[in-house]
Write a protein that holds these residues in place. Structure first.
Motif, PDB file in Angstrom:
ATOM      1  N   LYS A  42     -14.063 121.170  38.653  1.00  0.00           N
ATOM      2  CA  LYS A  42     -15.121 122.160  38.387  1.00  0.00           C
ATOM      3  C   LYS A  42     -16.170 121.591  37.431  1.00  0.00           C
ATOM      4  O   LYS A  42     -17.373 121.652  37.706  1.00  0.00           O
ATOM      5  N   SER A  43     -15.676 121.028  36.322  1.00  0.00           N
ATOM      6  CA  SER A  43     -16.632 120.469  35.358  1.00  0.00           C
ATOM      7  C   SER A  43     -17.388 119.302  35.970  1.00  0.00           C
ATOM      8  O   SER A  43     -18.581 119.126  35.725  1.00  0.00           O
ATOM      9  N   THR A  44     -16.673 118.511  36.758  1.00  0.00           N
ATOM     10  CA  THR A  44     -17.312 117.370  37.406  1.00  0.00           C
ATOM     11  C   THR A  44     -18.439 117.838  38.320  1.00  0.00           C
ATOM     12  O   THR A  44     -19.528 117.250  38.338  1.00  0.00           O
ATOM     13  N   PRO A  83     -21.822 122.145  28.118  1.00  0.00           N
ATOM     14  CA  PRO A  83     -20.568 121.466  28.465  1.00  0.00           C
ATOM     15  C   PRO A  83     -19.351 122.258  27.987  1.00  0.00           C
ATOM     16  O   PRO A  83     -19.466 123.169  27.171  1.00  0.00           O
ATOM     17  N   GLN A  84     -18.203 121.869  28.521  1.00  0.00           N
ATOM     18  CA  GLN A  84     -16.966 122.584  28.198  1.00  0.00           C
ATOM     19  C   GLN A  84     -16.588 122.409  26.726  1.00  0.00           C
ATOM     20  O   GLN A  84     -16.151 123.335  26.080  1.00  0.00           O
ATOM     21  N   ASN A  85     -16.750 121.192  26.234  1.00  0.00           N
ATOM     22  CA  ASN A  85     -16.314 120.896  24.870  1.00  0.00           C
ATOM     23  C   ASN A  85     -17.357 120.140  24.078  1.00  0.00           C
ATOM     24  O   ASN A  85     -17.141 119.010  23.699  1.00  0.00           O
ATOM     25  N   LEU A 163     -23.034 126.902  32.977  1.00  0.00           N
ATOM     26  CA  LEU A 163     -22.188 127.162  31.803  1.00  0.00           C
ATOM     27  C   LEU A 163     -20.736 126.828  32.128  1.00  0.00           C
ATOM     28  O   LEU A 163     -20.135 127.429  33.010  1.00  0.00           O
ATOM     29  N   ASP A 164     -20.201 125.855  31.415  1.00  0.00           N
ATOM     30  CA  ASP A 164     -18.820 125.445  31.677  1.00  0.00           C
ATOM     31  C   ASP A 164     -17.881 126.185  30.731  1.00  0.00           C
ATOM     32  O   ASP A 164     -17.815 125.873  29.546  1.00  0.00           O
ATOM     33  N   GLU A 165     -17.178 127.139  31.268  1.00  0.00           N
ATOM     34  CA  GLU A 165     -16.242 127.964  30.496  1.00  0.00           C
ATOM     35  C   GLU A 165     -16.867 128.503  29.211  1.00  0.00           C
ATOM     36  O   GLU A 165     -16.412 128.198  28.108  1.00  0.00           O
ATOM     37  N   PRO A 166     -17.899 129.328  29.358  1.00  0.00           N
ATOM     38  CA  PRO A 166     -18.578 129.835  28.153  1.00  0.00           C
ATOM     39  C   PRO A 166     -17.725 130.809  27.356  1.00  0.00           C
ATOM     40  O   PRO A 166     -18.091 131.167  26.244  1.00  0.00           O
TER      41      PRO A 166
HETATM   42 MG    MG Z   1     -13.519 121.772  33.128  1.00  0.00          MG
END
Ligand code: MG
Ligand code: ATP
Lengths: 277, 335
Positions: A42-44, A83-85, A163-166
């Motif tokens: 997903k993030s990719t 980004p996620q992190n 938005l990655d896992e906001p």
């Molecule tokens: Mg991810």
């Protein structure tokens, strides 16, 4: 109409293929949510759409323009990615970090314009981060930090938000808060949003379109009603989900689930037995 | 925001005064101390047959300027490297950049002796690039190799390897005498003709560094954020690396290897002025220059009348600081 289009994209990390021949159309002015198990890409996918990863093959188009030939600053005025992190120096002030969201809009002069200041103020306000504006990032809790990053993305003032896992790090109330901010942006500012969520009920409630991924493949796309069904959830997460419709807003809700692996093993076992006999 | 920029502005405004003061002290005191009048005359009413004047002009002045420049060059290089890689241990001496320079200089002394100062600076710059390429190359090959501590280990191992190789080559071809200069930096043997070249080369490096300084701040938020904000990260990294090569290469060609300046000064500077590289880069230059010049003055008195190698001083201050950094920042990969 699609505003962001992924065409036969292949993404790799050092030779490891994460997905190939992946196609996705993101509809303009809608909220699209990607769901799927950990590590499915997903993030990719989000990073590929946000030009952070260049696809090995295939193309990504933003408003019909190839994202890898558009000037990157041009893209930054139209599209942002959270980004996620994200990690920033802990000494950085909250307001300072948010002000970097204005970087793509900068003119040659280095000072913030009135418009910049207004946008920063607006972002602080809408994300309820005003109380910490003068604090260093390192002194905030995980959830507070998450909102500051969101504020920075909002200050960028783009029509497309990835938005990655906001909602990670946030408690129930703040998760809702963030998702309502997103809904609000979509509703009142016609923003197109693509986000990754792990909570399928949130996905069902806040999205127009859901994309279900597994092992680098898009298993299904569709409206929450089409996607949040026992069958597709089994395909995507290998779970047996119990679904009903929330009477208050009509969106599908998963109110319980079991792992489908036990059953799968049983089936496999049965098949082997059949082969044996 | 107005308030926040007070410290860097103060540093930049008081810099000229402090620099003049340090140059003056550096000229006055040493194995032989002069009175201010002699210094004044040596600079403004120079008599070639006056021995004091000769010492001041040919040794003390180049030495003072050299220490300032080298300190500034190394500190700016370190600041660029730390900001760019978000690695709090990044610095020219830890990442093999200075060892690369010494290695190529050694090769040149063996195979193409009688190099001009000009060519020497070039050789040194090529060496800086080589050292950086090998270390970062290895870093990206090894899983997680770009994490601060691993990169520091890789840099130290490769740096040690390069300098051992240089030492072996030097002793085999019997040029150890000449090469040792580059190992134990000796500021009192600065070649004035080299100094004259070090200024324009360094200025190029500083201009490049200032040009990317704001972008380095964005880059220090991480590669993903930096791209998202529309920054051309590759371009910025290439320019920064070029600046590092110019600055470190010139510094090594001028005085040889000096450790720790490039590591500790950027940290001190960020502590003083915050993390906006628009201020960190110029202030690191000022603080680094002053630091090395002051160390150089002290080095003349620790074991008076004998000189203590400057590297000993920077190490005495630098090593505890290095350990402190690993201890306090070890867990986080944040600059
Ligand atoms: Mg991810
Ligand atoms: N920088 C990287 N280098 C190498 N492999 C990576 C890298 N980032 C991710 N991967 C691998 O790529 C695959 C997909 O990762 P990705 O981050 O896209 O997953 P995800 O769907 O976002 O998972 P999660 O829900 O845990 O965030 C995983 O198997 C992961 O191990």
């Amino acid at each position: 109409m699609s505003i962001l289009r992924v065409e036969n994209a292949e993404a790799r990390y050092e030779g490891n293929v994460i997905f190939e021949n992946l196609c996705l159309d993101v509809i303009k002015g809608k909220i699209t949510t990607i769901i799927g198990p950990n590590g499915c890409g997903k993030s990719t996918l989000l990073k590929t759409m946000g030009r952070i990863l260049k696809p090995k093959f295939g193309k990504v188009y933003l408003q019909d323009q190839d994202i890898n030939t558009l000037p990157t600053q041009e893209i930054a005025k139209r599209l942002t990615l959270l980004p996620q992190n994200p990690i920033a120096p802990g000494e950085l002030g909250v307001e300072e970090l948010i002000s970097y969201g204005r970087y793509p809009h900068r003119k040659n002069i280095s000072n913030l314009t009135t418009e910049d200041k207004e946008k920063i103020e607006w972002a602080l306000e809408i994300t309820h981060t005003l109380p910490y504006r003068d604090r260093p990032l390192g002194s905030l809790s995980g959830g507070q930090r998450q909102k500051v990053w969101l504020a920075m993305a909002l200050a960028q003032d783009t029509t497309v938000l990835l938005l990655d896992e906001p909602t990670t790090y946030l408690d129930l109330a703040h998760q809702l808060d963030v998702l309502q901010i997103v809904e609000n942006l979509n509703h009142h500012h016609q923003c197109t949003v693509v986000m990754v969520l792990h909570d399928i009920n949130h996905a069902a409630r806040f999205s127009h379109e859901i994309v279900g991924m597994r092992d680098g493949k898009i298993m299904a796309t569709g409206s929450p009603h089409e996607l949040i069904t026992a069958d597709t959830l089994k395909q995507i997460f290998h779970i047996d989900a119990r679904i009903m419709v929330d009477p208050s807003n009509g969106s599908p809700v998963c109110f319980g689930y079991e792992s489908a692996l036990a059953e799968e093993e049983f089936v496999l076992h049965k098949e082997k037995e059949n082969v044996a006999t | 925001m107005v308030n926040k920029n007070r410290v860097p502005k103060m540093i930049i405004l008081t810099a000229p005064l402090l620099i003049v003061l340090v140059i003056f002290l550096s000229i006055l005191y040493g194995a032989k101390s002069f009175d201010p009048m002699t210094v004044w005359n040596a600079i403004f009413h120079y008599h070639a047959d006056n021995q004091d004047h000769a010492i001041i002009q040919s040794s003390r002045v180049p030495r003072a300027l050299g220490a300032l420049l080298v300190g500034a060059y190394l500190a700016i290089s370190g600041a660029l490297m730390q900001g760019m890689t978000r690695n709090y241990l990044a610095s020219p001496s830890i990442m093999g950049v200075t060892d690369g320079s010494v290695f190529v200089i050694t090769l040149c002394m063996v195979f193409i002796p009688s190099l001009s100062s000009y060519q020497m600076i070039f050789a040194s710059m090529i060496g800086s690039a080589l050292g950086a390429i090998i270390v970062f190359g290895f870093g990206s090959l090894i899983r997680n190799g770009l994490s601060p501590i691993r990169l520091a280990i890789i840099g130290t191992v490769i740096g040690t390897f390069l300098s051992s190789l240089s030492a072996a080559i030097a002793s085999y071809f019997q040029v150890s005498q000449n090469v040792s200069f580059w190992y134990n930096a000796r500021l009192h043997q600065i070649d004035p003709s080299m100094l004259k070249l070090a200024i324009p080369f360094g200025v190029i490096g500083i201009i490049l560094a200032l040009y990317v300084s704001k972008s380095i701040t964005i880059l220090s938020l991480g590669e993903d954020i930096s791209i998202t904000l529309g920054q051309r990260t590759k371009y910025i990294k290439i320019i920064s690396m070029l600046a590092v090569i110019f600055l470190t290469g010139t510094a090594v060609a001028l005085v040889g290897k000096i450790g720790f300046v490039g590591l500790i000064i950027p940290h001190m500077t960020r502590f003083l002025v915050g993390i906006d590289y628009k201020w960190v880069i110029p202030c690191a230059g000022i603080v680094g220059g002053l630091f090395l010049a002051i160390c150089d003055i002290l080095s003349r008195f620790i074991n008076y009348p004998f000189e203590t190698p400057i590297g000993v001083l920077t190490a005495i201050i630098g090593v505890p600081f290095f350990l402190y950094l690993i201890r306090s920042k070890g867990g986080k990969n944040v600059v």
